[in-house]
Write an enzyme that holds these catalytic residues in place. Structure first.
Site, PDB file in Angstrom:
ATOM      1  N   LEU A   1       0.824  -1.215   0.000  1.00  0.00           N
ATOM      2  CA  LEU A   1       0.000   0.000   0.000  1.00  0.00           C
ATOM      3  C   LEU A   1       0.859   1.267   0.000  1.00  0.00           C
ATOM      4  O   LEU A   1       1.665   1.478   0.886  1.00  0.00           O
ATOM      5  CB  LEU A   1      -0.916   0.000   1.233  1.00  0.00           C
ATOM      6  N   ASP A   2       0.650   2.116  -1.004  1.00  0.00           N
ATOM      7  CA  ASP A   2       1.336   3.407  -1.105  1.00  0.00           C
ATOM      8  C   ASP A   2       2.854   3.275  -1.177  1.00  0.00           C
ATOM      9  O   ASP A   2       3.589   4.228  -0.898  1.00  0.00           O
ATOM     10  CB  ASP A   2       0.966   4.330   0.070  1.00  0.00           C
ATOM     11  N   GLU A   3       3.320   2.082  -1.542  1.00  0.00           N
ATOM     12  CA  GLU A   3       4.771   1.861  -1.573  1.00  0.00           C
ATOM     13  C   GLU A   3       5.281   1.661  -2.997  1.00  0.00           C
ATOM     14  O   GLU A   3       6.451   1.387  -3.207  1.00  0.00           O
ATOM     15  CB  GLU A   3       5.144   0.621  -0.736  1.00  0.00           C
TER      16      GLU A   3
END
Lengths: 295, 295, 295, 295
Positions: free
Chosen positions: D238-240
């Site tokens: 996530l969001d990486e």
């Protein structure tokens, strides 16, 4: 070991090739073949085709070549034929040969300080054989760094003699680039034409707004909400030379001329430093009255 | 419950007081005492003392006053005496009374779209009783939002008749502010003087550079590295009115006139939208040919 | 003659009043009346009402008062009653009394240089009685400006003794503000609590990203397209103190850790210099773990 | 007539070649020879050598080739041998073949509006065969432009069924790129792995700060002075995923969560629009968890 690791190890093996020629198919192929056959790895390349009837093509290579210093003479000779075929203007430059910069300054020394600082910390790859000023404000700091400081008072009436002295110093010190770091004297056409595209000036406005004298005063009068600075090559048209870089800072109604000047100084020093750095790395090509800057 | 929570609950209790008067001691004390005694809490205040021989003082208050709508008439009457003592020019405005905006546009509708969008999402507190255009590009989008669209062809030869119609519409719709969202017709002094400091224009350059026509073409010719936009009040001197806001975007040698225009549109729309927002919130004071903007 | 002309003439007549108290009607009226009655003209005022259940009110005045130095004691005494009525925390400060700054630095001296430069050119109104470093890189430049340089080697094992020496120097030199200009040692809670909201640090990332050590290395690993810097007050939570200012610069895939550091240094020095300037002008109020900055 | 004039005339003759291979001498020479021999003029080229032990080389060409559409099949076949010799991963793409974009959106439609607007004005060279949303806010505007709108309610419990429908639509409409324009549902690994480096998300913070939910609320809590947005490819972390672009806007202590959101929306829409534009022009190469963006 990658090219880049080598790069940091053997900087003297780095060279650059700048080429300008009429646009036609096959230029990149011919140039990259030439470099390959001479053992030069392309580290960086940037090109530009002019969007006008002149149809010119511009390219800059940065390359790594094992043993460059001993090979470069042969490489330049071999290049003649290719250059002839494509009607190329070209320049080879070598990382090992630092450009020699003369800095001209007057009373305000913030731009000079920025340059000296970047030079000291190794970010400005140049030699600075001298600083010339028509004032003495900069003398102490310049001499403390071991750089010769030439105090040459100047004004309209003695311009001819002053410039004669300056030109002599430029030749004596084999100067490649003249940096006007807030040097507040006008240079005559005679001086300027001796150093075409080799004099970089910082003007304290976002040109073409506020050409000429007192830009901060006029910015204040006009009530602008941004103030700027412009670095450019000097031509015979005052503040009309090819623009290299510009930047701005936000101001508001509370600012007056002194605070505009303070804010502007921050812009001036970074805009001049960037232009000088790009010039030293041969990233700038002058085309008509504009610059192509290969970042 | 804090004032700010109330603020979001009862927007009709919000008012603003703008004052301009000769600078002398005691103004803030007198004004804040007045507001306090009339039950008005100061939510925001900004002041400015002119830094020139005129010695004028400017202040803007935003206040919250329980039951403002029923009290405001009395408050304005009571203020007369104070205003007289200090020789104040002043304006009370009320959140409840939305300003009425007319938008003028020509073929390029990006600025209009930005305004309509912000208006739709509740960020532009205004009524938009009409849009006027000398072209039809904007008609569909404007009418789809339920806003009357007036197509009034215009050119140099029929300027008089065109402006007569426009003025009539401004009066009919009780327009407070005229927004020139890339309206490419020159307004005559006769028109302009009817709406002093009430016409906001967006000029597609960082004024005072590239005053007049074809700024992107001229920016391209000059080889600038930044392009900008300027929102300003319209006066009879073309592009010389008080500047409200300016902003810029970076460009480079690869940009040509069409790409400069594309990039510039992004700047134009945000610079115009900010100016309009500040005008609607009474944050702008015109002083001589400059603006004081209380952000 | 305007107040502002006087301002530049008699800086010792400038004072500032910072007030924090529970929000209620009438505060501005009471304060501006007080200042008026004591002959103080308000030159600048900024206020803020907290948008949370604490309902606190904050205001900063900058005022001009003829003969301030002889009147100030009386003024402060007279203020006690008003302060009591409104439960105010307050501070009077005077332009004439310069704050005394200690600068801590380690090996990288770019932030120190920026501060010294602004101080030399008169833009940082402070006295700098000493610089402390655990390295010797800064010694020459500091001493050349006539500022005492204390070389205090430091590491984890001798932290206690090191801090004891540092605290002693702070007291000896009556230091008002400690500036950590890239001082790469952690300060213990014992040290920090002695100087609440008086230690300003520069962290080389846009906090809260990359808290802790090696932010540029981690920014490189993550592949960010912006790098930043954050100035903040130091608390016992590492890099978690109230943020004063932040800024960023654009980077791209060609940047590696060394170039990120170079670019970052430019951001660090301007972000720290701004924070220090605002602190010296009493423009910053700490509220919980945030700052209110009255620009 | 220059290449660029042709360019604007015959867009279908424009192609792009992206290559990734182990770094070794002669790559540029071989590639530019190949293009030359196939009648393709290089309009733009950008290269990058990785600065790590992987020693990979990346290059992007944009070329003009008379009669490209009839020649391209042969060109791709001929390229196989060269590719094999240098162990190249490569992609040819053609201006004539527009990528097909699906836009996913939830309640906040500002990013969608920006994309639609740029698409309408011809700045986003893509087909948009459908918009998918778990809310109905966007329906009217999407359908008014003649784009099919799929309302697919979604929540944690029905994720599997929802994604099955979405995948089916992606295949049915032959979608090349999925744009999450503030789509507030988490995508499962099963969905994500079907579209590697083909899902672009906009996250409303300057990652890696404020990963996960409620970034504006947390930015407010932390008291940051800048808020940002990040466009990135979606991976299972996530969001990486690899960051494509980031930008920020300045805020201050007066901002609260709603105003942070308003300001942030302006950043989000421009950061997403830039990322989408670069993706559509094949300017982005994903390397490990980073992007190389050839502007």
């Amino acid at each position: 070991m990658s090219i880049y690791t080598q790069y940091y190890r053997n900087k003297e093996n780095i060279g650059r090739l700048l080429v300008k020629c009429p646009d036609k198919p096959g230029i990149v192929a011919a140039l990259s073949k030439f470099l390959f056959e001479h053992g030069a790895d392309i580290m960086e390349s940037s090109q530009y085709s002019s969007d006008d009837p002149s149809r010119m093509f511009y390219i800059r290579f940065e390359f790594y070549c094992e043993g460059l210093l001993s090979k470069r003479k042969q490489m330049e000779e071999d290049f003649q034929e290719l250059a002839k075929n494509f009607k190329m203007d070209f320049t080879f430059t070598y990382n090992e040969t630092k450009k020699r910069s003369a800095i001209f300054v007057s009373k305000e020394i913030h731009c000079l300080l920025e340059l000296l600082w970047e030079w000291q910390s190794g970010d400005l790859e140049t030699d600075i054989p001298l600083v010339i000023s028509n004032h003495k404000e900069a003398q102490e700091i310049v001499e403390s760094l071991g750089i010769p400081f030439y105090y040459i008072p100047a004004n309209k009436d003695i311009r001819k003699e002053v410039e004669a002295k300056q030109v002599e110093l430029m030749y004596k010190y084999k100067i490649d680039v003249i940096i006007l770091a807030r040097y507040m004297q006008i240079l005559t056409p005679k001086f300027v034409e001796k150093f075409p595209n080799k004099i970089i000036n910082i003007h304290h406005s976002f040109l073409p707004a506020f050409i000429g004298a007192h830009p901060y005063e006029r910015a204040y009068e006009r009530g602008v909400k941004l103030i700027g600075a412009t670095s450019h090559y000097v031509t015979n048209d005052l503040d009309e030379g090819p623009i290299i870089d510009q930047d701005i800072e936000r101001v508001d109604h509370r600012d007056n001329v002194p605070t505009l000047k303070k804010i502007g100084q921050q812009v001036e020093r970074r805009v001049l430093a960037r232009a000088v750095k790009w010039h030293l790395q041969d990233r700038i090509i002058v085309k008509d009255n504009k610059t192509i800057v290969f970042h």
